[in-house]
Write a protein that holds these residues in place. Structure first.
Motif, mmCIF file in Angstrom:
data_model
loop_
_atom_site.group_PDB
_atom_site.id
_atom_site.type_symbol
_atom_site.label_atom_id
_atom_site.label_comp_id
_atom_site.label_asym_id
_atom_site.label_seq_id
_atom_site.Cartn_x
_atom_site.Cartn_y
_atom_site.Cartn_z
ATOM 1 N N UNK A 105 22.434 -46.153 80.431
ATOM 2 C CA UNK A 105 23.886 -46.158 80.575
ATOM 3 C C UNK A 105 24.431 -44.822 80.097
ATOM 4 N N UNK A 106 25.521 -44.412 80.688
ATOM 5 C CA UNK A 106 26.136 -43.147 80.299
ATOM 6 C C UNK A 106 26.770 -43.277 78.919
ATOM 7 N N UNK A 107 27.074 -42.147 78.320
ATOM 8 C CA UNK A 107 27.766 -42.159 77.026
ATOM 9 C C UNK A 107 29.108 -42.872 77.164
ATOM 10 N N UNK A 108 29.795 -42.628 78.255
ATOM 11 C CA UNK A 108 31.109 -43.251 78.462
ATOM 12 C C UNK A 108 30.982 -44.774 78.556
ATOM 13 N N UNK A 109 29.965 -45.250 79.285
ATOM 14 C CA UNK A 109 29.760 -46.700 79.410
ATOM 15 C C UNK A 109 29.426 -47.323 78.051
ATOM 16 N N UNK A 110 28.528 -46.682 77.320
ATOM 17 C CA UNK A 110 28.130 -47.216 76.016
ATOM 18 C C UNK A 110 29.302 -47.209 75.045
ATOM 19 N N UNK A 112 32.407 -47.433 75.696
ATOM 20 C CA UNK A 112 33.410 -48.451 76.040
ATOM 21 C C UNK A 112 33.063 -49.803 75.425
ATOM 22 N N UNK A 113 31.769 -50.086 75.245
ATOM 23 C CA UNK A 113 31.363 -51.363 74.635
ATOM 24 C C UNK A 113 31.836 -51.461 73.195
ATOM 25 N N UNK A 114 31.527 -50.423 72.412
ATOM 26 C CA UNK A 114 31.849 -50.499 70.988
ATOM 27 C C UNK A 114 33.348 -50.299 70.750
ATOM 28 N N UNK A 115 33.995 -49.502 71.570
ATOM 29 C CA UNK A 115 35.454 -49.342 71.446
ATOM 30 C C UNK A 115 36.135 -50.687 71.699
ATOM 31 N N UNK A 116 35.643 -51.454 72.668
ATOM 32 C CA UNK A 116 36.215 -52.779 72.935
ATOM 33 C C UNK A 116 36.079 -53.699 71.725
ATOM 34 N N UNK A 117 34.931 -53.646 71.048
ATOM 35 C CA UNK A 117 34.736 -54.465 69.847
ATOM 36 C C UNK A 117 35.735 -54.060 68.777
ATOM 37 N N UNK A 118 35.879 -52.767 68.538
ATOM 38 C CA UNK A 118 36.817 -52.281 67.521
ATOM 39 C C UNK A 118 38.243 -52.710 67.861
ATOM 40 N N UNK A 138 27.130 -45.685 67.327
ATOM 41 C CA UNK A 138 28.098 -45.322 66.297
ATOM 42 C C UNK A 138 28.651 -43.935 66.552
ATOM 43 N N UNK A 139 27.783 -42.996 66.890
ATOM 44 C CA UNK A 139 28.251 -41.624 67.120
ATOM 45 C C UNK A 139 29.198 -41.553 68.314
ATOM 46 N N UNK A 140 28.966 -42.368 69.326
ATOM 47 C CA UNK A 140 29.872 -42.389 70.473
ATOM 48 C C UNK A 140 31.237 -42.960 70.086
ATOM 49 N N UNK A 141 31.238 -43.940 69.205
ATOM 50 C CA UNK A 141 32.515 -44.459 68.708
ATOM 51 C C UNK A 141 33.243 -43.400 67.894
#
Length: 181
Positions: A105-110, A112-118, A138-141
């Motif tokens: 998965x792209x960085x953007x896709x990944x 989006x998962x953790x941003x949605x949780x936050x 975590x780093x992507x968030x």
């Protein structure tokens, strides 16, 4: 104001979902429990990967809180192939957020998962929550809140690592709390 503590799991024996904590990792999990002992944590969410759950298990037991498992907190799949130079491939995904390797998965896709949780946690009744996840996710968030957070900063993360995300109205601040042991 809401506070979310973002935790990268403790030292583990490997990368598979079932990887256990090392002896040092189990000691780190106890240190995390001590670190958070004076805080008023009311919710804990974790990647279902064993190393993430085990990193927060002593704290959850100490607080009498059940750990909520959320698959969106699983580590990012960079590629379904064994990459000879995975570190270079990972660096490229920090430079190009839309780069998607085979089966990954792209960085953007990944992100989006953790941003949605936050975002869901911020909308919940919880005042002080913990989210336990993995280094790349975590780093992507963190990059979502600080665009300068990149590959070099990812390399400097520790196991475990702790960041505090504070949300006050429309303002979000993120501060690193954990010092490498």
């Amino acid at each position: 104001m809401k506070t979310i503590y973002l935790i990268r799991h403790c030292e583990a024996q490997g990368q598979p979902p079932e990887a256990q904590l090392t002896e040092k990792g189990r000691e780190q999990a106890d240190q995390l429990a001590e670190f958070f002992s004076e805080m008023k944590i009311d919710r804990i969410l974790s990647s279902p990967f064993q190393r993430a759950v085990d990193s927060v298990k002593p704290l959850a037991k100490q607080l009498g809180i059940e750990v909520e498992l959320d698959r969106r907190l699983e580590e990012r799949t960079l590629s379904s192939n064994n990459l000879e130079n995975w570190l270079d491939a990972l660096r490229r995904t920090f430079d190009d957020q839309d780069l998607k390797l085979e089966g990954g998965e792209s960085s953007r896709e990944a992100a989006s998962r953790i941003v949605a949780v936050v975002e869901e946690v911020l909308l919940s009744e919880s005042r002080e929550s913990i989210i336990v996840t993995h280094g790349n996710l975590l780093s992507l968030l963190l990059r979502n809140y600080n665009p300068d957070f990149g590959f070099d900063q990812w390399q400097r993360l520790s196991n475990p690592d702790v960041f505090m995300l504070k949300h006050n109205g429309n303002r979000v601040s993120v501060i690193r709390l954990w010092e490498k042991a």
